[in-house]
Design an enzyme around this catalytic site. Structure first.
Site, PDB file in Angstrom:
ATOM      1  N   TRP A 103      31.738  35.842  40.331  1.00 23.40           N
ATOM      2  CA  TRP A 103      32.143  36.476  39.296  1.00 23.40           C
ATOM      3  C   TRP A 103      31.179  37.142  38.326  1.00 23.40           C
ATOM      4  O   TRP A 103      31.036  38.404  38.193  1.00 23.40           O
ATOM      5  CB  TRP A 103      33.370  35.746  38.772  1.00 23.40           C
ATOM      6  CG  TRP A 103      34.408  35.719  39.524  1.00 23.40           C
ATOM      7  CD1 TRP A 103      34.690  34.255  40.064  1.00 23.40           C
ATOM      8  CD2 TRP A 103      35.176  36.486  40.311  1.00 23.40           C
ATOM      9  NE1 TRP A 103      35.821  34.457  41.094  1.00 23.40           N
ATOM     10  CE2 TRP A 103      36.095  36.048  41.187  1.00 23.40           C
ATOM     11  CE3 TRP A 103      35.361  37.985  40.242  1.00 23.40           C
ATOM     12  CZ2 TRP A 103      36.841  36.409  41.973  1.00 23.40           C
ATOM     13  CZ3 TRP A 103      36.116  38.607  41.095  1.00 23.40           C
ATOM     14  CH2 TRP A 103      36.997  37.784  41.964  1.00 23.40           C
ATOM     15  N   ASP A 172      33.226  35.500  30.250  1.00 21.56           N
ATOM     16  CA  ASP A 172      34.598  35.673  30.960  1.00 21.56           C
ATOM     17  C   ASP A 172      35.171  34.190  31.296  1.00 21.56           C
ATOM     18  O   ASP A 172      34.676  33.355  31.617  1.00 21.56           O
ATOM     19  CB  ASP A 172      34.007  36.155  32.414  1.00 21.56           C
ATOM     20  CG  ASP A 172      35.264  36.044  33.313  1.00 21.56           C
ATOM     21  OD1 ASP A 172      36.116  35.696  33.166  1.00 21.56           O
ATOM     22  OD2 ASP A 172      34.832  36.204  34.622  1.00 21.56           O
ATOM     23  N   LYS A 196      45.900  32.292  35.985  1.00 25.11           N
ATOM     24  CA  LYS A 196      45.490  31.019  36.156  1.00 25.11           C
ATOM     25  C   LYS A 196      45.914  29.936  35.321  1.00 25.11           C
ATOM     26  O   LYS A 196      46.761  29.320  35.624  1.00 25.11           O
ATOM     27  CB  LYS A 196      43.784  30.788  36.455  1.00 25.11           C
ATOM     28  CG  LYS A 196      43.195  31.874  37.635  1.00 25.11           C
ATOM     29  CD  LYS A 196      41.932  31.833  37.454  1.00 25.11           C
ATOM     30  CE  LYS A 196      41.062  32.939  38.124  1.00 25.11           C
ATOM     31  NZ  LYS A 196      41.651  33.142  39.531  1.00 25.11           N
TER      32      LYS A 196
HETATM   33  N1  PMP Z   1      36.215  36.048  36.818  1.00 23.77           N
HETATM   34  C1  PMP Z   1      36.555  34.993  37.117  1.00 23.77           C
HETATM   35  C2  PMP Z   1      36.050  33.555  36.726  1.00 23.77           C
HETATM   36  C3  PMP Z   1      37.520  34.729  38.325  1.00 23.77           C
HETATM   37  O1  PMP Z   1      38.116  33.733  38.818  1.00 23.77           O
HETATM   38  C4  PMP Z   1      38.319  35.933  38.517  1.00 23.77           C
HETATM   39  C5  PMP Z   1      39.564  35.887  39.615  1.00 23.77           C
HETATM   40  N2  PMP Z   1      39.604  34.835  40.467  1.00 23.77           N
HETATM   41  C6  PMP Z   1      37.770  37.239  38.099  1.00 23.77           C
HETATM   42  C7  PMP Z   1      36.945  37.188  37.179  1.00 23.77           C
HETATM   43  C8  PMP Z   1      38.573  38.628  38.492  1.00 23.77           C
HETATM   44  O2  PMP Z   1      39.862  38.682  37.940  1.00 23.77           O
HETATM   45  P1  PMP Z   1      40.801  39.797  38.183  1.00 23.77           P
HETATM   46  O3  PMP Z   1      41.383  39.430  39.728  1.00 23.77           O
HETATM   47  O4  PMP Z   1      41.687  39.400  37.232  1.00 23.77           O
HETATM   48  O5  PMP Z   1      40.144  40.928  37.972  1.00 23.77           O
END
Ligand code: PMP
Length: 370
Positions: A103, A172, A196
């Site tokens: 991520w 994030d 989550k």
């Molecule tokens: N950052 C983290 C730490 C994640 O776990 C995720 C999704 N699993 C995301 C960003 C991306 O999130 P989204 O699908 O809401 O764009």
């Protein structure tokens, strides 16, 4: 509802049954108004009460300073990868990024579309099984902000403390928001997809300091390549001015978020859920640490309380583990495709009972196959 599985999905993740029942109840006829939750205007007083309640609860639960703004947007954390850079960095500015996994890598890639990026830390190997300490990197003085991913959902690592930074901090928190106390005032931007710890997918919480809001006004003027400024839907200041309702928001998702936050309050708030989360994670880590049968992925000092990742020494047993677990009503335990192995995501709403069921399954599995 005794037939609900023990759900260890990485997200969208398990929600408390009582929250789901509240949502169900609100669908046909919300508060006896004669119309359902998803069927009323986002400009109505009823919805205004919902969004204000959700924002107030988030402020109280996370101890967000009054001067900070709380937005409930769409587009997921993935859009925030771009929006943070777009709003905070002029075309000549640099954002410093700590790369702790998939991520963070994606955040870097999106930021590179509109500004300069300096990646100040990546692990020595490509395994991503640890996070750095403050001494492991140097923050360039010329950088506008430092970005980090608080919890690495895929690799099961987590920052144990807030990185020390003398420049604004952007984080994030998608997979660990509201799971442990956060020092919000040390950050200038915090963003997190809700799916989550905070409710359903389709809502993204964005917390902005006064500096971040002002910065988006400044940067808007700095971008001559974009006559007319930032696109409306990507403009933090506009979203603040319109109370997250420049366009039609995810009304259902925001209601679900409010109900999820009310549930969190009933659990005793963030410090109390944090204690439960430590207990749940320790239950599984203590099994992983007892024998060589299991191979934990994350280094001890970087372990996540939310996503526990591991392998079985004899990797052929992993498919057997998953099949047997499924048979016992334990779902969502397959590791992410990029890492393989196994992963148990044990967010706020994953009960101690589910964790106990997993622990006991693991112990029996080891007895039978070890
Ligand atoms: N950052 C983290 C730490 C994640 O776990 C995720 C999704 N699993 C995301 C960003 C991306 O999130 P989204 O699908 O809401 O764009």
């Amino acid at each position: 509802m005794s037939n609900r599985a023990h759900n260890f999905s990485a997200g969208p993740a398990v929600l408390p049954l009582e929250v789901i029942e509240e949502l169900q109840h609100a669908l046909p006829n919300y508060k006896n108004m004669g119309l359902g939750l998803m069927e009323m205007s986002h400009r109505s007083t009823a919805f205004d009460d919902i969004i204000e309640s959700a924002k107030r609860r988030l402020r109280e639960l996370l101890n967000i300073p009054n001067s900070y703004e709380v937005l409930l947007l769409q587009g997921g954390a993935s859009l925030q990868f771009y929006m943070t850079a777009l709003n905070l960095l002029g075309p000549k500015d640099t954002g410093a990024y700590i790369n702790t996994g998939t991520w963070s890598t994606k955040a870097i890639k999106e930021a590179q579309r509109c500004a300069h990026v300096s990646t100040i830390w990546t692990p020595e190997t490509t395994v991503f099984n640890n996070v750095p300490t403050d001494n492991d990197y140097t923050i360039p003085e010329s950088a506008t902000f430092l970005h980090y991913t608080s919890n690495n959902t895929i690799f099961g690592t987590q920052f144990q403390t807030t990185p020390v930074s003398n420049i604004p901090l952007v984080a994030d928190f998608s997979s660990d928001i509201a799971s442990a106390p956060i020092n919000v005032s040390k950050h200038d931007v915090i963003y997190a997809g809700a799916q989550k710890n905070l409710g359903p997918s389709g809502v993204t919480a964005v917390i902005l300091s006064p500096w971040a809001v002002e910065r988006s006004v400044t940067v808007n003027k700095l971008r001559p390549v974009r006559p007319g400024g930032l696109p409306s839907m990507l403009n933090y200041k506009l979203m603040v001015d319109k109370n997250s309702m420049f366009n039609t928001p995810n009304t259902f998702g925001i209601f679900a978020l409010d109900r999820m936050l009310a549930w969190l309050e009933r659990q005793g708030g963030v410090p109390s859920i944090h204690t439960q989360n430590i207990e749940k994670a320790n239950r599984i880590y203590s099994i992983l640490d007892t024998s060589d049968f299991w191979v934990p992925h994350a280094q001890q000092d970087s372990r996540s309380l939310m996503n526990i990742t591991w392998k079985i020494q004899n990797s052929k047993l992993e498919a057997v583990f998953l099949a047997e677990a499924e048979g016992e009503g334990l779902k969502g335990l397959k590791g992410h495709r990029s890492v393989g192995g196994l992963r148990a995501s044990i967010y706020n709403a994953c009960s101690l009972e589910s964790v106990e069921a997993l622990a006991s399954f693991m112990q029996h599995f080891e007895q039978r196959h070890g």
